[in-house]
Scaffold this motif. Structure first.
Motif, mmCIF file in Angstrom:
data_model
loop_
_atom_site.group_PDB
_atom_site.id
_atom_site.type_symbol
_atom_site.label_atom_id
_atom_site.label_comp_id
_atom_site.label_asym_id
_atom_site.label_seq_id
_atom_site.Cartn_x
_atom_site.Cartn_y
_atom_site.Cartn_z
ATOM 1 N N VAL A 171 -12.036 23.179 34.811
ATOM 2 C CA VAL A 171 -12.633 24.074 35.792
ATOM 3 C C VAL A 171 -13.160 25.312 35.073
ATOM 4 N N ILE A 172 -14.438 25.579 35.255
ATOM 5 C CA ILE A 172 -15.057 26.767 34.677
ATOM 6 C C ILE A 172 -15.032 27.846 35.747
ATOM 7 N N ARG A 173 -14.423 28.975 35.415
ATOM 8 C CA ARG A 173 -14.311 30.044 36.409
ATOM 9 C C ARG A 173 -15.367 31.111 36.139
ATOM 10 N N THR A 174 -15.544 31.977 37.109
ATOM 11 C CA THR A 174 -16.511 33.064 37.011
ATOM 12 C C THR A 174 -15.760 34.387 36.970
ATOM 13 N N CYS A 175 -16.096 35.248 36.009
ATOM 14 C CA CYS A 175 -15.481 36.561 35.895
ATOM 15 C C CYS A 175 -15.850 37.391 37.120
ATOM 16 N N ILE A 176 -14.850 37.953 37.784
ATOM 17 C CA ILE A 176 -15.128 38.748 38.976
ATOM 18 C C ILE A 176 -15.736 40.109 38.635
ATOM 19 N N GLY A 177 -15.579 40.524 37.370
ATOM 20 C CA GLY A 177 -16.121 41.813 36.964
ATOM 21 C C GLY A 177 -17.615 41.791 36.684
ATOM 22 N N CYS A 178 -18.091 40.707 36.043
ATOM 23 C CA CYS A 178 -19.498 40.688 35.643
ATOM 24 C C CYS A 178 -20.247 39.422 36.065
ATOM 25 N N GLY B 277 -1.960 24.102 30.695
ATOM 26 C CA GLY B 277 -2.112 25.015 31.814
ATOM 27 C C GLY B 277 -3.550 25.158 32.283
ATOM 28 N N THR B 278 -4.486 24.481 31.604
ATOM 29 C CA THR B 278 -5.891 24.536 31.985
ATOM 30 C C THR B 278 -6.077 23.917 33.368
ATOM 31 N N ALA B 279 -6.833 24.596 34.219
ATOM 32 C CA ALA B 279 -7.166 24.051 35.536
ATOM 33 C C ALA B 279 -8.175 22.922 35.361
ATOM 34 N N VAL B 280 -7.931 21.814 36.066
ATOM 35 C CA VAL B 280 -8.825 20.660 36.003
ATOM 36 C C VAL B 280 -9.043 20.096 37.400
ATOM 37 N N ASP B 281 -10.170 19.441 37.553
ATOM 38 C CA ASP B 281 -10.427 18.627 38.734
ATOM 39 C C ASP B 281 -10.205 17.183 38.319
ATOM 40 N N LEU B 282 -9.289 16.507 39.011
ATOM 41 C CA LEU B 282 -8.962 15.110 38.725
ATOM 42 C C LEU B 282 -9.652 14.229 39.746
ATOM 43 N N LYS B 283 -10.430 13.265 39.263
ATOM 44 C CA LYS B 283 -11.069 12.303 40.158
ATOM 45 C C LYS B 283 -10.054 11.205 40.450
ATOM 46 N N ASN C 203 -20.018 36.450 34.636
ATOM 47 C CA ASN C 203 -20.202 35.487 33.548
ATOM 48 C C ASN C 203 -19.262 34.304 33.713
ATOM 49 N N LYS C 204 -19.723 33.137 33.256
ATOM 50 C CA LYS C 204 -18.875 31.946 33.285
ATOM 51 C C LYS C 204 -17.862 32.028 32.152
ATOM 52 N N VAL C 205 -16.604 31.658 32.460
ATOM 53 C CA VAL C 205 -15.527 31.687 31.468
ATOM 54 C C VAL C 205 -14.931 30.287 31.406
ATOM 55 N N HIS C 206 -15.063 29.662 30.255
ATOM 56 C CA HIS C 206 -14.537 28.311 30.066
ATOM 57 C C HIS C 206 -13.037 28.366 29.806
#
Length: 93
Positions: free
Chosen positions: A72-79, A24-30, A81-84
């Motif tokens: 895909v590394i997302r960013t926490c909307i609260g603070c 279920g991890t989001a990925v970017d596929l080339k 921080n990067k979330v892997h």
């Protein structure tokens, strides 16, 4: 012809991926044309009989090389921080 070293490298890539990134991890596929498609993994990675580390992706037939997938590394909307992938934000958001 495949070598044991190639097989070991593929199994190592598979085990490292599976330890870090759950299904279920989001990925970017080339894609072959160089464009990027965002999707999610559809299970754990594996190794083909040809000794290649691969993963199955949602909405795309067949298996794809792990080397063509970037989590895909997302960013926490609260603070901010990067979330892997597979991590729970330390901030609790």
């Amino acid at each position: 012809m495949r070598t044991r070293k190639q097989d070991a490298k593929a199994f190592e890539a598979m085990e490292e991926w599976n330890a870090k990134y759950p299904p279920g991890t989001a990925v970017d596929l080339k894609l072959p044309d160089g464009s990027i498609m965002r999707t999610n993994t559809n299970g754990y990675s594996g190794v083909t009989m040809q000794g290649q580390a691969v993963i199955w992706l949602e909405g795309i037939r067949g298996q794809h090389l792990l080397s063509n997938c970037t989590p895909v590394i997302r960013t926490c909307i609260g603070c901010g921080n990067k979330v892997h992938p597979g991590e729970v934000p330390a901030c609790g958001h």
